[in-house]
Write a protein that holds these residues in place. Sequence first.
Motif, PDB file in Angstrom:
ATOM      1  N   THR A   1     165.792  52.923  68.789  1.00  0.00           N
ATOM      2  CA  THR A   1     165.195  52.907  70.123  1.00  0.00           C
ATOM      3  C   THR A   1     166.001  51.960  71.008  1.00  0.00           C
ATOM      4  OG1 THR A   1     163.117  52.539  71.319  1.00  0.00           O
ATOM      5  CG2 THR A   1     163.512  51.132  69.440  1.00  0.00           C
TER       6      THR A   1
ATOM      7  N   CYS B   1     156.879  53.709  69.788  1.00  0.00           N
ATOM      8  CA  CYS B   1     155.928  54.507  69.008  1.00  0.00           C
ATOM      9  C   CYS B   1     155.476  55.733  69.806  1.00  0.00           C
ATOM     10  CB  CYS B   1     154.677  53.695  68.678  1.00  0.00           C
ATOM     11  SG  CYS B   1     154.970  51.972  68.259  1.00  0.00           S
ATOM     12  N   GLU B   2     155.189  56.830  69.095  1.00  0.00           N
ATOM     13  CA  GLU B   2     154.730  58.053  69.752  1.00  0.00           C
ATOM     14  C   GLU B   2     153.742  58.807  68.857  1.00  0.00           C
ATOM     15  OE1 GLU B   2     157.943  60.328  72.335  1.00  0.00           O
ATOM     16  OE2 GLU B   2     158.902  59.548  70.510  1.00  0.00           O
ATOM     17  N   HIS B   3     152.985  59.689  69.484  1.00  0.00           N
ATOM     18  CA  HIS B   3     152.152  60.686  68.800  1.00  0.00           C
ATOM     19  C   HIS B   3     151.137  60.097  67.818  1.00  0.00           C
ATOM     20  CE1 HIS B   3     155.185  63.194  70.499  1.00  0.00           C
ATOM     21  NE2 HIS B   3     156.115  62.814  69.660  1.00  0.00           N
TER      22      HIS B   3
ATOM     23  N   HIS C   1     155.012  51.545  74.247  1.00  0.00           N
ATOM     24  CA  HIS C   1     156.313  50.902  74.410  1.00  0.00           C
ATOM     25  C   HIS C   1     156.169  49.407  74.655  1.00  0.00           C
ATOM     26  CE1 HIS C   1     155.592  52.102  78.742  1.00  0.00           C
ATOM     27  NE2 HIS C   1     155.889  50.819  78.875  1.00  0.00           N
TER      28      HIS C   1
ATOM     29  N   CYS D   1     150.696  56.161  64.858  1.00  0.00           N
ATOM     30  CA  CYS D   1     151.869  56.681  65.569  1.00  0.00           C
ATOM     31  C   CYS D   1     153.055  56.869  64.638  1.00  0.00           C
ATOM     32  CB  CYS D   1     152.296  55.710  66.673  1.00  0.00           C
ATOM     33  SG  CYS D   1     151.176  55.664  68.068  1.00  0.00           S
TER      34      CYS D   1
ATOM     35  N   ASN E   1     159.724  55.266  66.267  1.00  0.00           N
ATOM     36  CA  ASN E   1     161.129  55.624  66.521  1.00  0.00           C
ATOM     37  C   ASN E   1     162.005  54.491  66.000  1.00  0.00           C
ATOM     38  OD1 ASN E   1     160.867  58.164  67.767  1.00  0.00           O
ATOM     39  ND2 ASN E   1     160.189  57.177  69.656  1.00  0.00           N
TER      40      ASN E   1
ATOM     41  N   THR F   1     149.794  59.016  73.383  1.00  0.00           N
ATOM     42  CA  THR F   1     151.067  59.642  73.721  1.00  0.00           C
ATOM     43  C   THR F   1     152.229  58.766  73.270  1.00  0.00           C
ATOM     44  OG1 THR F   1     149.916  60.303  75.725  1.00  0.00           O
ATOM     45  CG2 THR F   1     152.281  60.780  75.608  1.00  0.00           C
ATOM     46  N   ARG F   2     152.144  57.491  73.623  1.00  0.00           N
ATOM     47  CA  ARG F   2     153.257  56.588  73.339  1.00  0.00           C
ATOM     48  C   ARG F   2     152.823  55.130  73.436  1.00  0.00           C
ATOM     49  NH1 ARG F   2     157.789  57.006  77.565  1.00  0.00           N
ATOM     50  NH2 ARG F   2     157.905  54.759  77.488  1.00  0.00           N
TER      51      ARG F   2
ATOM     52  N   PRO G   1     160.347  55.479  73.584  1.00  0.00           N
ATOM     53  CA  PRO G   1     159.408  54.390  73.289  1.00  0.00           C
ATOM     54  C   PRO G   1     159.403  54.053  71.799  1.00  0.00           C
ATOM     55  CG  PRO G   1     158.214  56.435  73.630  1.00  0.00           C
ATOM     56  CD  PRO G   1     159.650  56.717  73.968  1.00  0.00           C
TER      57      PRO G   1
END
Lengths: 483, 470
Positions: B74, B100-102, B119, B68, B71, B116-117, B98
């Motif tokens: 946050t 973390c993503e992607h 959190h 991921c 971010n 996707t994410r 969140p």
Amino acid sequence: MKGLLTRLSAMLRSGETSSYELTKKYIAEIEKSNPSLNAYVHLTFERALKDAETADKMLKNGVGGALTGIPYALKDNICTDGLLTTCCSRILCDFKPYYNAAVVEKLNSVGAVLLGKTNMDEFAMGSTSETSCYGAPLNPRNLSYVTGGSSGGSAAAVAANIAPYALGSDTGGSIRQPAAFCGVVGFKPTYGAVSRYGLIAYGSSLDQIGPITHTVSDAALVYDAIRGADVRDMTSAATDAAPTVLDPEVKGIKIALADEFFEGLDGEMKALIEGVVKKYEAYGAEVSSVSIPSLKTALPVYYIIACAEASSNLGRYDGIRYGFRAADYSDVDDMVVRTRTQGFGKEVQKRIMLGTYVLSSGYFDAYYKKACLLREKLKGEMDKVFEKFDLLIAPTAPVTAFKRGYSGGNAIETYHSDVCTVPVNIAGLPAISIPCGKTKTGLPVGMQIIGDRFADSAVLSAAYFCEAESVCGEEIYEGDVRL
Amino acid sequence: MKYELVSGFETHVELATATKIFCGCTTAFGGSPNTHCCPVCTGQPGALPVLNRRVVEFGIRAGLALNCKINTVTHLDRKNYCYPDLPKAYQISQYDKPLCEHGWVELESGKRIGITRIHIEEDAGKLVHERGVTYIDYNRGGVPLIEIVSEPDISSPEEAREYVEKLQLIMRYIGVSDCKMQEGSMRCDVNISLRVHGSDELGTRTEIKNMNSLSFIERAMEYEYSRQAEILDAGKKVEQCTMRFDEHTGETYVMRTKEDAQDYRYFPEPDILTVVIPESKVKAISDSLPELPLAKLRRYITELGVNEHNARLMYRYAKVCRFFEEAIAEGASAKHCSNLITGAVFSALATEEDKEQFSVSLSSKEFAKLVRLIDDGKINFTLAQMTLSRMLADGGNVDDYLTAADLAGVDEGELERLCAEAVANNPRAVADFKAGKEKAISALYGYIKRATQGKADIKKADEIIKKLIN
């Protein structure tokens, strides 16, 4: 220095009186006048006398600080271990926390003596203290008028000198406005300067604990005793390690007057504040007029953000773990509904509904999100002002104390009485309200001095100028030493 | 099959931090009800949350292991809903930003399941129903969780199982969770919809909540597939809803429909400051990540030459892998190490839990020493296995069990004599072997092993025997 607390402390240190004797005197005064004033809602005399004995030992051993052995009063939304903490709400009518608020811990550690918990608007929601489930306190300056709110009991206790000092909390003016209405000093420190741990939340991003006192020097002493970073409150911040130095020199300081604060202000009140401003000028301060356009949005921004946070903060009062529980119910959901319907007063219910509404999907952007954007805008404009100026001077409230019972039918006008105080909370600034005279009807008028974030000592010093130079005449009332 | 299964997972993983997410209470599982509690995690008036730094670090660790983007600025949000196990009437979670993503998880086929994410959030307490009375235990309240949300990339129950198993393994490898589904430290919400093969459009989905076993997940998905297929075949529409799986009947049932969907009134948590993570911190965590399961499996097979069966048995257990890698670092052969580990060592570790914990009274150094004796032809595998079993049982060293005589092996003359004896005494096996039954010769090995108590070098014996027969 002119200050009741300084004098009491000196007397305790010299042995002229003891904490025990002093506490007994205050207890006697409370017993005499509190039944009519209704400033205190829970009295903690037994514990106070015990604490006084402990304080006397500290005094004898030469330990403690400026507040050792001096009694005080605490707003009823600040948690006290084993003692009723009800927020003057039926829903917390029997609530005794098993922990102390950070400020109570600090005061305990220096041997301060708690006399009792003071009356307030239910959950600090109100501007008159009339939403208290224990009935309103009365304004000691004129019993036909309200104390203001929400820290009305604390202001009344100090004004009637049945507490040497008191702590209040200020979400949108709840320290400063009752201080103004009762003719005493009320100081709201910078957001984060005093730990909120143990302060029962109303609007978490706005709430701040602060002192209500007779004099500015007293306010500084109490502020020094309660401030500082706390690991239990992430929003708290370190403040200066050294005690606040009050410097009455105003030569060269730059004061701004924002037009928006004075718009439509009653002529008599305006004249009183302008009189004080002239004194600042006479002593060498530079005074200019500025415009802060976002001040006009402050009131709706405040009511949206405070109510949104309150609707979430008050969700926990469901009758399951503590506090009041409705007597008859069919199942858990019914119990929660009945408990909340019966436990919360009308004003609290109104604000919970308002807050729930502005956070609801479909309305969030139009209300809460917009309010947050406007909050940032106001902060930005305030930052600009403090790039050029040291202080802002404003009225504390656009009105003097309401007649008792008036605001029940005049909700909007009552909300509007917060118009000069809420911008300070929205921007997280420090501000003090000091008495600056009386109207012809004899009601006190408060003047507000606002500073940049963490410029608390500059605010206190500027207020101290008024006290030291007696620019407000006899209006800063020192309070009698009770002996 | 007419329809393609489209599924995405929301997986809650309890983090293995020592203390809760917003207070200093222990996260230990169990404990008498309401003993792992304080004013903060029971939502007492005036108490405030303080974010546990380790939770953010563990979240980042999980995010990096799942490829991921982190971010680095946050915040946390309040998710408001009223339920007795949630003492503040809001859960502190993350909404629009969140941690973390992607990212993605790679399956063995090489297919990637998108993440996707991820959190961070707090767990709720637990309702306990006893004899018509409901009690609340807040011990679990405030235990840190990450919620891992996948893309709807999963297209079969088998893929779902592999996805969850891979997540489990990765989380264990990186030490952020034990992921015990039976204890609830890993739970899945399964989103399922169907579409006609080849279509790009997503169908209406249903969500099966709180699945805590792999086989239930597979069964529930199969059931839900046929339920939805039946609806679609009848020309009707699937209704969006939240469901539960009844493990006794093997059926899903509706918990609430879209109409009763809750409005959580998310807004930024005012009691917790914006979280700002320095890039250097992310890098340090990234640098500290171990080799991940799939990479390890592939390396064992292709680089170390471990057979696939053994590699699969070992790679599931991080501690076993560490032991194995330490032993080969001591110069022992991967082949014999893996054989002994999956043989004698695993026999001593009966349960999954035992293998996971890997608490054996055997150092990788002593183990390597033993394996090197096989590698050098000093002892044979059988003797090594016997010795290893004794070492595991008594906790002794190699030297305690193998005498100089054992290590000296069987001298050449003696071995030749024994081989001749074996050939003479097993005429039938010899005849079979000559007739082309290669396996028949093992009877002769057995004879030699018995006669030498496993000390003979069977390779050498094989040479001698074959010479004698031919």
